[in-house]
Design a protein around this motif. Structure first.
Motif, PDB file in Angstrom:
ATOM      1  N   ARG A 110       0.835  -1.205   0.000  1.00 14.00           N
ATOM      2  CA  ARG A 110       0.000   0.000   0.000  1.00 14.00           C
ATOM      3  C   ARG A 110       0.870   1.256   0.000  1.00 14.00           C
ATOM      4  O   ARG A 110       0.601   2.209  -0.747  1.00 14.00           O
ATOM      5  CB  ARG A 110      -0.917  -0.008   1.226  1.00 14.00           C
ATOM      6  CG  ARG A 110      -1.845   1.208   1.310  1.00 14.00           C
ATOM      7  CD  ARG A 110      -2.651   1.196   2.593  1.00 14.00           C
ATOM      8  NE  ARG A 110      -1.785   1.196   3.769  1.00 14.00           N
ATOM      9  CZ  ARG A 110      -1.196   2.293   4.251  1.00 14.00           C
ATOM     10  NH1 ARG A 110      -1.361   3.459   3.657  1.00 14.00           N
ATOM     11  NH2 ARG A 110      -0.429   2.211   5.324  1.00 14.00           N
ATOM     12  N   GLN A 111       1.925   1.263   0.800  1.00 14.37           N
ATOM     13  CA  GLN A 111       2.816   2.415   0.852  1.00 14.37           C
ATOM     14  C   GLN A 111       3.540   2.634  -0.475  1.00 14.37           C
ATOM     15  O   GLN A 111       3.923   3.760  -0.801  1.00 14.37           O
ATOM     16  CB  GLN A 111       3.828   2.239   1.984  1.00 14.37           C
ATOM     17  CG  GLN A 111       3.221   2.305   3.375  1.00 14.37           C
ATOM     18  CD  GLN A 111       4.238   2.045   4.476  1.00 14.37           C
ATOM     19  OE1 GLN A 111       5.351   1.582   4.223  1.00 14.37           O
ATOM     20  NE2 GLN A 111       3.851   2.342   5.714  1.00 14.37           N
ATOM     21  N   SER A 112       3.726   1.560  -1.243  1.00 15.53           N
ATOM     22  CA  SER A 112       4.384   1.662  -2.549  1.00 15.53           C
ATOM     23  C   SER A 112       3.424   2.086  -3.654  1.00 15.53           C
ATOM     24  O   SER A 112       3.846   2.295  -4.794  1.00 15.53           O
ATOM     25  CB  SER A 112       5.021   0.322  -2.927  1.00 15.53           C
ATOM     26  OG  SER A 112       6.046  -0.028  -2.016  1.00 15.53           O
ATOM     27  N   GLY A 113       2.130   2.176  -3.338  1.00  8.15           N
ATOM     28  CA  GLY A 113       1.155   2.619  -4.327  1.00  8.15           C
ATOM     29  C   GLY A 113       0.268   1.533  -4.890  1.00  8.15           C
ATOM     30  O   GLY A 113      -0.593   1.809  -5.735  1.00  8.15           O
ATOM     31  N   PRO A 152       1.057   0.462  -9.348  1.00  5.49           N
ATOM     32  CA  PRO A 152       1.371   1.896  -9.402  1.00  5.49           C
ATOM     33  C   PRO A 152       2.106   2.247 -10.689  1.00  5.49           C
ATOM     34  O   PRO A 152       2.896   1.450 -11.209  1.00  5.49           O
ATOM     35  CB  PRO A 152       2.246   2.119  -8.166  1.00  5.49           C
ATOM     36  CG  PRO A 152       2.767   0.770  -7.799  1.00  5.49           C
ATOM     37  CD  PRO A 152       1.725  -0.218  -8.218  1.00  5.49           C
TER      38      PRO A 152
END
Length: 206
Positions: free
Chosen positions: A31-34, A183
């Motif tokens: 999630r933090q990576s997109g 992403p």
């Protein structure tokens, strides 16, 4: 379990990576990576197209979900799931995991033979029609009947046909396979690429 991305969507089997991270931490790092988690059910998605999409032989992928032929319908459903499968139904039949008739599950693809004649020597050349199995015991498929478009038939009826070829599976039974939007800043071709990306986020010095 290895999956090939379809467009900007990818399916992953997190447990198969055996990373030194709990599942919750893996999902948080993605999630933090997109990466955006999507809830895609092939069976449910197929039913949403019944009597809403039209049949067009040779329908292009960009026409989905407005128009399909039988194999482009199956391909689009799995693309939404983040799983690349071949375009033609005989190649889909060859690529999938064989399933016994009494073990068919929602999301499996069901195949019939027909009159289309591919090049001589083509593997599984007798296969010419495909539909997706639902949790209601139905097969949803794009039919050449212009008045029906995408419609439903009873799976039991299909299995009794002389043209019945069998079923194939693309998500192994019992695996928790997740679907993510990829992403834009990452080049992801397979689920293994997602695993490598996660490995790069781990501080191995500790």
């Amino acid at each position: 379990m290895h999956f090939r991305a379809s467009g900007r969507r990818i399916a992953v089997d997190v447990d198969s990576w055996h990373l030194p991270l709990p599942t919750g931490e893996i999902l948080n790092r993605l999630r933090q990576s997109g990466f955006v988690l999507r809830d895609i059910d092939v069976s449910r998605l197929s039913l949403s197209c019944v009597e809403r999409s039209v049949y067009r032989r040779g329908a292009r992928f960009v026409e989905a979900p407005r128009a399909f032929d039988c194999s482009s319908f199956a391909k689009w459903l799995y693309a939404e799931r983040g799983i690349w499968i071949p375009r033609r139904c005989l190649h889909q039949f060859s690529a999938g995991i064989p399933v016994e008739d009494d073990e068919i599950m929602p999301g499996d693809l069901a195949f019939l033979s027909g009159s289309i004649c591919p090049p001589v020597g083509t593997p599984d050349a007798h296969v010419s029609h495909v539909g997706v199995v639902t949790d209601r015991g139905l097969v949803v498929h794009a039919t050449p009947d212009a008045q029906l478009g995408v419609s439903c038939d009873d799976l039991t009826h299909w299995k009794r046909k002389e043209s019945w070829c069998g079923a194939r599976r693309f998500v192994p039974f019992g695996r928790d396979v997740l679907t993510f939007d990829i992403p834009s800043h990452l080049e992801i071709e397979t689920s293994d690429d997602v695993c490598w990306h996660l490995l790069e986020t781990i501080d191995w010095s500790n």
